[in-house]
Write a protein that holds these residues in place. Structure first.
Motif, short mmCIF file in Angstrom:
data_model
loop_
_atom_site.label_atom_id
_atom_site.label_comp_id
_atom_site.label_asym_id
_atom_site.label_seq_id
_atom_site.Cartn_x
_atom_site.Cartn_y
_atom_site.Cartn_z
N ILE A 204 0.86 -1.18 0.00
CA ILE A 204 0.00 0.00 0.00
C ILE A 204 0.90 1.23 0.00
CG2 ILE A 204 -1.80 1.24 1.26
CD1 ILE A 204 -2.49 -1.47 2.59
N ASP B 160 1.26 7.30 1.26
CA ASP B 160 0.24 8.34 1.40
C ASP B 160 -1.13 7.75 1.71
OD1 ASP B 160 2.17 10.20 0.89
OD2 ASP B 160 1.62 10.48 -1.22
N GLU B 161 -1.44 6.61 1.11
CA GLU B 161 -2.72 5.96 1.36
C GLU B 161 -2.79 5.44 2.80
OE1 GLU B 161 -5.35 2.20 -0.22
OE2 GLU B 161 -3.94 3.13 -1.61
N VAL B 162 -1.72 4.85 3.27
CA VAL B 162 -1.67 4.36 4.65
C VAL B 162 -1.85 5.52 5.62
CG1 VAL B 162 -0.20 3.31 6.42
CG2 VAL B 162 -0.23 2.37 4.10
N ALA C 103 -3.30 8.40 5.12
CA ALA C 103 -4.67 8.91 5.04
C ALA C 103 -5.62 8.00 5.82
CB ALA C 103 -5.12 9.02 3.58
N ARG C 104 -5.46 6.70 5.68
CA ARG C 104 -6.30 5.76 6.43
C ARG C 104 -6.10 5.93 7.94
NH1 ARG C 104 -5.61 -0.16 3.53
NH2 ARG C 104 -6.26 0.43 1.44
#
Length: 58
Positions: free
Chosen positions: A39, A42-44, A46-47
């Motif tokens: 992953i 940035d996605e991690v 944000a989550r």
């Protein structure tokens, strides 16, 4: 079995520390040999921020 103090280690004995180290290295090695992408950072982030925000507002 050598006992450790909390100042030296989070483990009670050197055997526990070595067992954890062996387990951890195996996990890292397994992940490094996988061909699939992980992953994106940035996605991690944000989550995780969503989780933090939900907990703050709860």
């Amino acid at each position: 079995m050598t006992k450790l103090t909390p100042i030296e280690s989070e483990f009670a004995t050197t055997e526990e520390a070595q067992a954890y180290d062996t387990w951890f290295r195996a996990k890292v090695e397994a992940r490094m040999t996988k061909k699939s992408r992980g992953i994106p950072h940035d996605e991690v982030m944000a989550r995780m921020q969503k989780i933090i925000d939900r907990r703050k507002n709860a």
